[in-house]
Write an enzyme that holds these catalytic residues in place. Structure first.
Site, PDB file in Angstrom:
ATOM      1  N   CYS A  46      -1.942   9.407   2.894  1.00 16.78           N
ATOM      2  CA  CYS A  46      -1.673   8.828   1.577  1.00 16.78           C
ATOM      3  C   CYS A  46      -2.800   9.076   0.589  1.00 16.78           C
ATOM      4  CB  CYS A  46      -1.412   7.329   1.715  1.00 16.78           C
ATOM      5  SG  CYS A  46      -2.759   6.449   2.508  1.00 16.78           S
TER       6      CYS A  46
ATOM      7  N   GLU B 190       0.883  -1.170   0.000  1.00 16.08           N
ATOM      8  CA  GLU B 190       0.000   0.000   0.000  1.00 16.08           C
ATOM      9  C   GLU B 190       0.911   1.207   0.000  1.00 16.08           C
ATOM     10  OE1 GLU B 190      -3.138  -0.059  -0.236  1.00 16.08           O
ATOM     11  OE2 GLU B 190      -3.632  -2.124   0.253  1.00 16.08           O
TER      12      GLU B 190
END
Ligand code: NAD
Length: 487
Positions: free
Chosen positions: A289, A256
């Site tokens: 993010c 990720e």
């Protein structure tokens, strides 16, 4: 107790947690608070390859017993851990706030309780899973999920408690013992988690926590061939290194990674809601993010949108994360602050227009002012690369096709945000954006059963719901010739 530190009134161990016990290393590294960089919080054990070896051994020894418990037996332990997290949420929030500087109120109300929810959700999901069973070509077929073996989980410094629990829960629920390696810039809430694991009576070796630097203990963990899953959240360069180690051992690996997500605003949208959300991308100092860091706005509403956006941005308060009035927290580390400032300085030097912000906020503090940049070109460094700070770019488009094309013009594909009042457009544009998650007229609303992950350099594989349970399992098809056995 030696190696224990008082962090915001909470006793926090600086040691590893391996095989159900606290274990030290010869060397330690210093952890300071982003709220006051003169304040040392702890000296934390600096893991070595020998630490990695001890943790892998402990996980291997725990594996058969943990796997044999089955999903329902494991759920009892995971739910107990979730209860303990809920009971200690204020302590965990206080430690995380000192260590990482996320806003205290949001940690207490949202982020830490979500850690408990991660364990509860996966306890339920794994326990309610039914094996697929069907008959074909004269055989009775079943698909069986088998625990795979020790899983190494490596987490980044932002949202460390939430991300660690989000990643550990499916591995544990699937029957894999875990070795968690938190980031060296914010390792302390994981240490509190270790205390709760001990208190929950989880069998020793099922959840091990190893502290230290990525290049030292992290690289030793991911290179160990006895590790059967690697689940990583962090940056693209580190993912490339870990991916190479995983490939060498033929070990499944999820990543990720970063993002450069769009916030695409159409003229038919609720502009006030869109502008408010755009200014909200500065929350947590932009160290998120999924943040929509590229504002891409229809040309016809440019001025109206900008004036609303500036009004909402003016309301932000830079300050101490413990103060309820603060909306923008300090950044994690002086070198990260410098890295963010470097992006803006290079943009300025290259001719991009810094329309607001663009400065380190305060002498001695770790704040960067909320910054908006009008790039000279879509190829500007600040448009194409993740800054991971309170720095947004502003671009305009004419017509849906150009908006989508700009939205899809980076190598990343983690998420996207769209503001429109048209249901047809919501569907059309939502499908056209190349990203793992697209939100329309909202942001960060998460259903934990939905898949989460990135396209392009934003990642590999999916977390969330059944997707993470599948990753952590070895699937087996069992076929028995019908009528060949007596019951
Ligand atoms: P990083 O890649 O520098 O470090 C992440 C972790 O990897 C740390 O624990 C580090 O010690 C470890 N590590 C470093 N080198 C290693 C090696 N060779 N072997 C094993 N482990 C190693 O990332 P960071 O700066 O801590 O985190 C910020 C990045 O994380 C940003 O790019 C952000 O977008 C991304 N992120 C992504 C998500 C997501 O869900 N997609 C969530 C949060 C953060």
């Amino acid at each position: 107790m030696a190696g224990t530190f008082n962090v915001a009134g909470v006793a926090v161990s600086g040691e590893h947690f391996i095989d159900g016990r606290r274990v030290d290393s010869e060397d330690r590294f210093e952890v300071r608070s982003p709220l006051d960089w003169t304040l040392k919080l702890a000296d934390v054990a600096r893991g070595t390859p020998a630490t990695a070896e001890a943790a892998v051994k402990a996980a291997l020894a725990a594996f058969p017993g943990w796997a044999a418990l089955g999903p329902k037996g494991r759920a009892i332990h995971l739910n107990r851990l979730a209860d303990l997290i809920d009971q200690r949420k204020d302590d965990i929030a206080a430690v995380e706030c000192m260590d990482m500087a996320m806003l205290l109120e949001s940690l207490r109300a949202r982020v830490i309780p979500r850690g408990a929810l991660n364990f509860r959700n996966y306890a339920d999901l794994a326990a309610s899973h039914e094996e697929r069973a069907w008959s074909s070509k004269g055989t009775a077929n079943r698909v069986i999920r088998m625990p795979a073996g020790p899983a190494v989980i490596i987490t980044p410094w932002n949202a460390p408690f939430m991300l660690s629990t989000w990643k550990c829960a499916p591995a544990l629920a699937a029957g894999n013992p875990v070795i968690l390696k938190p980031a060296e810039w914010s390792p302390l809430s994981a240490s509190v988690l270790a205390d709760l694991v001990a208190e929950s009576d989880m069998p020793p070796g099922v959840l091990n926590i190893v502290q230290g630097y990525g290049a030292e203990v992290g690289s030793a963990l991911v290179a160990d061939p006895r590790v059967r899953r690697i689940s990583f959240t962090g940056s693209v360069p580190t993912a490339r290194r870990i991916g190479a180690a995983a490939a060498a051992n033929i070990v499944p690996f999820t990543a990720e990674l970063g993002g450069k997500s769009c916030l695409l605003v159409f003229a038919d949208a609720d502009l006030e809601a869109a502008a408010r959300k755009a200014a909200g991308q500065y929350d947590d100092s932009g160290q998120v993010c999924m943040a929509g860091t590229r504002l891409i706005v229809e040309e016809s509403i440019r001025d109206e949108f900008l004036s609303l956006f500036n009004a909402f941005t003016d309301r932000h308060v830079l300050g101490d994360s413990r103060d309820p009035a603060t909306t923008i927290s300090p950044m994690i580390h002086p070198s990260h602050l410098e890295r963010v400032a470097g992006f803006v300085e290079r943009a300025r030097a290259a001719g991009d227009d810094i329309t607001r912000g663009g400065r380190i906020h305060r002498e001695g503090g770790l704040w960067y002012e909320p910054t908006l940049i009008r790039p000279r070109s879509n190829q500007s460094e600040v448009v194409q690369n993740e800054v991971f700070g309170p720095v947004l770019t502003f671009q305009t488009f004419r017509g849906e096709a150009e908006g989508i094309s700009l939205a899809n013009s980076t190598a990343y594909g983690l998420s996207g945000i769209v503001y429109t009042g048209s249901a047809e457009r919501a569907d059309r544009v939502g499908r056209a954006i190349r990203a793992g998650t697209v939100w329309v007229n909202t942001f960060l609303v998460r259903d934990l059963t939905a898949p989460f992950g990135g396209i392009g350099i934003s990642g590999l594989g999916r977390e969330g719901g059944d997707y993470a349970l599948e990753f952590h399992a070895d699937l087996k098809t069992l076929q028995i010739l019908e009528g060949s056995c007596r019951s």
